[in-house]
Scaffold this motif. Structure first.
Motif, PDB file in Angstrom:
ATOM      1  N   ALA A  72       0.936  -1.207   0.098  1.00  0.00           N
ATOM      2  CA  ALA A  72       0.031   0.201   0.089  1.00  0.00           C
ATOM      3  C   ALA A  72       0.848   1.252   0.008  1.00  0.00           C
ATOM      4  CB  ALA A  72      -1.038  -0.095   1.040  1.00  0.00           C
ATOM      5  N   GLY A  73       0.618   2.067  -1.103  1.00  0.00           N
ATOM      6  CA  GLY A  73       1.520   3.191  -1.030  1.00  0.00           C
ATOM      7  C   GLY A  73       2.621   3.390  -1.771  1.00  0.00           C
ATOM      8  N   HIS A  74       3.027   2.371  -2.278  1.00  0.00           N
ATOM      9  CA  HIS A  74       4.293   2.262  -3.118  1.00  0.00           C
ATOM     10  C   HIS A  74       4.033   1.334  -4.523  1.00  0.00           C
ATOM     11  CE1 HIS A  74       8.444   1.596  -3.770  1.00  0.00           C
ATOM     12  NE2 HIS A  74       8.462   0.474  -4.214  1.00  0.00           N
ATOM     13  N   ASN A  75       4.687   1.970  -5.429  1.00  0.00           N
ATOM     14  CA  ASN A  75       4.825   1.269  -6.906  1.00  0.00           C
ATOM     15  C   ASN A  75       5.570   2.148  -7.592  1.00  0.00           C
ATOM     16  OD1 ASN A  75       3.824   1.069  -9.720  1.00  0.00           O
ATOM     17  ND2 ASN A  75       2.394  -0.554  -8.806  1.00  0.00           N
ATOM     18  N   TYR A 133       9.535   9.703   2.094  1.00  0.00           N
ATOM     19  CA  TYR A 133      10.214  10.074   0.811  1.00  0.00           C
ATOM     20  C   TYR A 133       9.594  11.149   0.342  1.00  0.00           C
ATOM     21  CZ  TYR A 133      13.137   9.822  -3.435  1.00  0.00           C
ATOM     22  OH  TYR A 133      13.736  10.164  -4.447  1.00  0.00           O
ATOM     23  N   ALA A 134       8.308  11.517   0.370  1.00  0.00           N
ATOM     24  CA  ALA A 134       7.536  12.508  -0.330  1.00  0.00           C
ATOM     25  C   ALA A 134       7.891  13.753   0.322  1.00  0.00           C
ATOM     26  CB  ALA A 134       5.939  12.394   0.073  1.00  0.00           C
ATOM     27  N   ALA A 143       4.998  12.565  -6.935  1.00  0.00           N
ATOM     28  CA  ALA A 143       5.134  11.117  -7.324  1.00  0.00           C
ATOM     29  C   ALA A 143       4.499  10.072  -6.314  1.00  0.00           C
ATOM     30  CB  ALA A 143       6.633  10.771  -7.663  1.00  0.00           C
ATOM     31  N   VAL A 144       4.936  10.417  -5.098  1.00  0.00           N
ATOM     32  CA  VAL A 144       4.465   9.633  -3.891  1.00  0.00           C
ATOM     33  C   VAL A 144       3.174   9.744  -3.747  1.00  0.00           C
ATOM     34  CG1 VAL A 144       4.665   9.090  -1.404  1.00  0.00           C
ATOM     35  CG2 VAL A 144       6.908   9.495  -2.845  1.00  0.00           C
ATOM     36  N   PHE A 150      -3.156   5.847  -6.252  1.00  0.00           N
ATOM     37  CA  PHE A 150      -3.561   4.196  -6.860  1.00  0.00           C
ATOM     38  C   PHE A 150      -3.390   3.190  -6.154  1.00  0.00           C
ATOM     39  CE2 PHE A 150      -2.673   7.387 -10.510  1.00  0.00           C
ATOM     40  CZ  PHE A 150      -3.691   7.142 -11.219  1.00  0.00           C
ATOM     41  N   THR A 151      -2.552   3.068  -5.316  1.00  0.00           N
ATOM     42  CA  THR A 151      -2.392   1.751  -4.482  1.00  0.00           C
ATOM     43  C   THR A 151      -2.869   1.790  -2.996  1.00  0.00           C
ATOM     44  OG1 THR A 151      -0.109   2.383  -3.618  1.00  0.00           O
ATOM     45  CG2 THR A 151      -0.099   1.465  -5.703  1.00  0.00           C
TER      46      THR A 151
END
Length: 179
Positions: A72-75, A133-134, A143-144, A150-151
């Motif tokens: 969740a939150g990463h792609n 990282y955001a 980007a984050v 989406f995730t």
């Protein structure tokens, strides 16, 4: 890579033609100049990178993990392709070209406020619902939050509802309830 432009147009990815896929994370060497004018040789291990008018570079291990064992939150793919959308205005700065029905002032205020809250929490070593990282800079924030949109859309909507609504307008998608 198609998810962010699903309801946009393929022309959002115009101006470059190449995707480079490495088997695993890769090392980027850069020279940076600090506030005192000193040049430093930096060595960064990365899973992805997007170049303005150049390729998107991805580590297959991360693409595969994100595809078969999502976090969740990463792609990494959505992250790097979001940078490409952000760069449509010239450089990655968290301000992609907005649609005519969107108001620049609302976008700027919503994202700037959320970014400042995140930076403050990271600075104060507080837990954050969005990947830390955001807080690196506005381009990484965009980007984050796009990855999160989406995730893990419910996390974004709950913690940054104004940002979520701006991304609904920008991406022309409403993922809450679909992920």
């Amino acid at each position: 890579a198609c998810v962010p432009i699903l309801n946009l147009d393929i022309s959002y990815y115009d101006g470059w033609i190449e995707i480079v896929v490495y088997p695993d994370t890769f090392v980027i060497y850069r020279n940076t100049t600090d506030n005192y004018g000193l040049v430093h040789d930096d060595k960064i291990t990365a899973a992805g990178e997007a170049w303005s008018h150049g390729p998107v570079i991805l580590a297959w291990t991360d693409v595969e993990r994100d595809s078969f064992h999502p976090i969740a939150g990463h792609n990494v793919t959505i992250h790097e392709f979001s940078h490409k959308l952000d760069m449509l205005n010239g450089r990655a700065n968290g301000m992609p070209p907005l649609h005519p029905n969107m108001r620049r002032g609302i976008w700027t205020q919503s994202l700037s406020d959320a970014y400042q809250v995140l930076v403050s929490k990271v600075h104060n070593h507080e837990q954050t619902p969005i990947n830390e990282y955001a807080a690196t800079n506005p381009a990484e924030f965009f980007a984050v939050i796009s990855e999160t949109f989406f995730t893990a859309p419910s996390i974004l909507k709950q913690n940054c509802p104004e940002v979520y609504e701006q991304l609904v307008l920008f991406y022309k998608q409403k993922p809450v309830g679909f992920v």
